[in-house]
Design a protein around this motif. Sequence first.
Motif, PDB file in Angstrom:
ATOM      1  N   THR A  22      33.143  35.254  61.953  1.00 51.33           N
ATOM      2  CA  THR A  22      32.845  33.932  62.519  1.00 51.33           C
ATOM      3  C   THR A  22      32.523  32.906  61.442  1.00 51.33           C
ATOM      4  O   THR A  22      32.611  31.707  61.686  1.00 51.33           O
ATOM      5  CB  THR A  22      31.664  34.010  63.513  1.00 51.33           C
ATOM      6  N   GLU A  23      32.139  33.353  60.252  1.00 50.60           N
ATOM      7  CA  GLU A  23      31.772  32.447  59.157  1.00 50.60           C
ATOM      8  C   GLU A  23      32.831  32.516  58.056  1.00 50.60           C
ATOM      9  O   GLU A  23      33.018  33.556  57.437  1.00 50.60           O
ATOM     10  CB  GLU A  23      30.405  32.832  58.582  1.00 50.60           C
ATOM     11  N   PHE A  24      33.513  31.418  57.823  1.00 52.06           N
ATOM     12  CA  PHE A  24      34.499  31.320  56.752  1.00 52.06           C
ATOM     13  C   PHE A  24      33.830  30.562  55.605  1.00 52.06           C
ATOM     14  O   PHE A  24      33.992  29.351  55.456  1.00 52.06           O
ATOM     15  CB  PHE A  24      35.755  30.599  57.247  1.00 52.06           C
ATOM     16  N   ASP A  25      33.047  31.284  54.805  1.00 50.48           N
ATOM     17  CA  ASP A  25      32.198  30.655  53.809  1.00 50.48           C
ATOM     18  C   ASP A  25      32.358  31.331  52.451  1.00 50.48           C
ATOM     19  O   ASP A  25      33.234  32.184  52.259  1.00 50.48           O
ATOM     20  CB  ASP A  25      30.748  30.685  54.276  1.00 50.48           C
ATOM     21  N   ASP A  26      31.495  30.952  51.512  1.00 50.86           N
ATOM     22  CA  ASP A  26      31.557  31.529  50.169  1.00 50.86           C
ATOM     23  C   ASP A  26      31.272  33.026  50.168  1.00 50.86           C
ATOM     24  O   ASP A  26      31.809  33.763  49.342  1.00 50.86           O
ATOM     25  CB  ASP A  26      30.582  30.808  49.229  1.00 50.86           C
ATOM     26  N   ASN A  27      30.434  33.500  51.082  1.00 47.19           N
ATOM     27  CA  ASN A  27      30.177  34.945  51.167  1.00 47.19           C
ATOM     28  C   ASN A  27      31.455  35.699  51.521  1.00 47.19           C
ATOM     29  O   ASN A  27      31.707  36.783  50.991  1.00 47.19           O
ATOM     30  CB  ASN A  27      29.085  35.244  52.194  1.00 47.19           C
ATOM     31  N   LEU A  28      32.256  35.128  52.410  1.00 46.00           N
ATOM     32  CA  LEU A  28      33.529  35.760  52.777  1.00 46.00           C
ATOM     33  C   LEU A  28      34.480  35.753  51.585  1.00 46.00           C
ATOM     34  O   LEU A  28      35.140  36.754  51.307  1.00 46.00           O
ATOM     35  CB  LEU A  28      34.152  35.042  53.979  1.00 46.00           C
ATOM     36  N   ARG A  29      34.548  34.645  50.866  1.00 44.58           N
ATOM     37  CA  ARG A  29      35.411  34.556  49.681  1.00 44.58           C
ATOM     38  C   ARG A  29      34.995  35.592  48.625  1.00 44.58           C
ATOM     39  O   ARG A  29      35.842  36.237  48.008  1.00 44.58           O
ATOM     40  CB  ARG A  29      35.382  33.158  49.090  1.00 44.58           C
ATOM     41  N   THR A  30      33.702  35.751  48.431  1.00 44.72           N
ATOM     42  CA  THR A  30      33.211  36.751  47.468  1.00 44.72           C
ATOM     43  C   THR A  30      33.606  38.155  47.916  1.00 44.72           C
ATOM     44  O   THR A  30      34.065  38.964  47.098  1.00 44.72           O
ATOM     45  CB  THR A  30      31.680  36.636  47.310  1.00 44.72           C
ATOM     46  N   LEU A  31      33.418  38.451  49.208  1.00 43.63           N
ATOM     47  CA  LEU A  31      33.814  39.762  49.722  1.00 43.63           C
ATOM     48  C   LEU A  31      35.292  40.015  49.473  1.00 43.63           C
ATOM     49  O   LEU A  31      35.676  41.089  48.986  1.00 43.63           O
ATOM     50  CB  LEU A  31      33.512  39.872  51.225  1.00 43.63           C
ATOM     51  N   VAL A  32      36.141  39.043  49.777  1.00 43.14           N
ATOM     52  CA  VAL A  32      37.589  39.201  49.593  1.00 43.14           C
ATOM     53  C   VAL A  32      37.919  39.424  48.114  1.00 43.14           C
ATOM     54  O   VAL A  32      38.702  40.327  47.769  1.00 43.14           O
ATOM     55  CB  VAL A  32      38.358  37.994  50.171  1.00 43.14           C
ATOM     56  N   ASN A  33      37.324  38.643  47.215  1.00 39.96           N
ATOM     57  CA  ASN A  33      37.576  38.829  45.780  1.00 39.96           C
ATOM     58  C   ASN A  33      37.148  40.218  45.321  1.00 39.96           C
ATOM     59  O   ASN A  33      37.862  40.883  44.566  1.00 39.96           O
ATOM     60  CB  ASN A  33      36.855  37.752  44.963  1.00 39.96           C
ATOM     61  N   ASN A  34      35.995  40.669  45.787  1.00 39.04           N
ATOM     62  CA  ASN A  34      35.521  42.006  45.429  1.00 39.04           C
ATOM     63  C   ASN A  34      36.424  43.088  46.008  1.00 39.04           C
ATOM     64  O   ASN A  34      36.663  44.118  45.366  1.00 39.04           O
ATOM     65  CB  ASN A  34      34.085  42.208  45.909  1.00 39.04           C
ATOM     66  N   MET A  35      36.934  42.862  47.215  1.00 35.67           N
ATOM     67  CA  MET A  35      37.855  43.837  47.818  1.00 35.67           C
ATOM     68  C   MET A  35      39.147  43.934  47.008  1.00 35.67           C
ATOM     69  O   MET A  35      39.659  45.040  46.792  1.00 35.67           O
ATOM     70  CB  MET A  35      38.141  43.472  49.276  1.00 35.67           C
ATOM     71  N   PHE A  36      39.679  42.800  46.542  1.00 34.63           N
ATOM     72  CA  PHE A  36      40.897  42.850  45.720  1.00 34.63           C
ATOM     73  C   PHE A  36      40.643  43.602  44.420  1.00 34.63           C
ATOM     74  O   PHE A  36      41.456  44.424  44.000  1.00 34.63           O
ATOM     75  CB  PHE A  36      41.437  41.440  45.434  1.00 34.63           C
ATOM     76  N   GLU A  37      39.519  43.338  43.787  1.00 30.11           N
ATOM     77  CA  GLU A  37      39.199  44.050  42.546  1.00 30.11           C
ATOM     78  C   GLU A  37      39.077  45.554  42.813  1.00 30.11           C
ATOM     79  O   GLU A  37      39.579  46.379  42.042  1.00 30.11           O
ATOM     80  CB  GLU A  37      37.908  43.511  41.939  1.00 30.11           C
ATOM     81  N   THR A  38      38.430  45.914  43.900  1.00 31.39           N
ATOM     82  CA  THR A  38      38.258  47.321  44.271  1.00 31.39           C
ATOM     83  C   THR A  38      39.596  47.980  44.555  1.00 31.39           C
ATOM     84  O   THR A  38      39.894  49.065  44.042  1.00 31.39           O
ATOM     85  CB  THR A  38      37.332  47.421  45.502  1.00 31.39           C
ATOM     86  N   MET A  39      40.432  47.319  45.378  1.00 25.45           N
ATOM     87  CA  MET A  39      41.739  47.874  45.740  1.00 25.45           C
ATOM     88  C   MET A  39      42.617  48.063  44.506  1.00 25.45           C
ATOM     89  O   MET A  39      43.275  49.090  44.353  1.00 25.45           O
ATOM     90  CB  MET A  39      42.435  46.965  46.749  1.00 25.45           C
ATOM     91  N   ASP A  40      42.631  47.074  43.630  1.00 27.62           N
ATOM     92  CA  ASP A  40      43.482  47.154  42.441  1.00 27.62           C
ATOM     93  C   ASP A  40      43.058  48.286  41.518  1.00 27.62           C
ATOM     94  O   ASP A  40      43.893  48.976  40.941  1.00 27.62           O
ATOM     95  CB  ASP A  40      43.457  45.826  41.683  1.00 27.62           C
TER      96      ASP A  40
END
Length: 188
Positions: A22-40
């Motif tokens: 429900t919140e499209f904020d900086d916390n979501l952006r940080t989670l997504v960036n961390n997920m990409f780093e983790t996946m890679d």
Amino acid sequence: MAVLPICISGEPVLHRPAEPITEFDDNLRTLVNNMFETMDLAPGVGLAAPQVGVGKRLFIWSYEEQDEGPVRGIAINPTLWISPPSIEEVDEETESEGCLSFPGERFPLRRSDRIRLEAYDLDNTPFTLEATGWYARIFQHEYDHLSGLLYTDRLGHPFHRAAVKAGKKNGWGSPGQTWLPGVDTPEG
């Protein structure tokens, strides 16, 4: 950015439906960036938020198409439309799948060859994407995570039995088990 621990089968967040974002904020952006780093670092071709302990309807992917080069994306609050899969017997060579939450193991699973994904991006803008083949498989696999399913939950006989044995052999199936890409080498 930070590498996140990946939950292993048995962690409750992996086995229940994820909640809408429900919140499209900086916390979501940080989670997504961390997920990409983790996946890679894992390495993987997809990662769903429940796999990193976050029970939200979000997954990412990175898949190199033959003609188009690397394709990376984010699906937030997705809906997946799946064409009926073939009824032919599963091919162990071409249809084997793996999962970062069931690490080191691979089992064949019949999936649909075509999908249509409707989701939102990080700016809360809707998009639609159609995919076939392995690209479609990635979306089905990650979407299952948002429904509380691992691909091993969908396996037919005798592969389901083999997955259960592998889980027991590795000591999986209870809460609190994770592995950290770049640090741990998950057994399997």
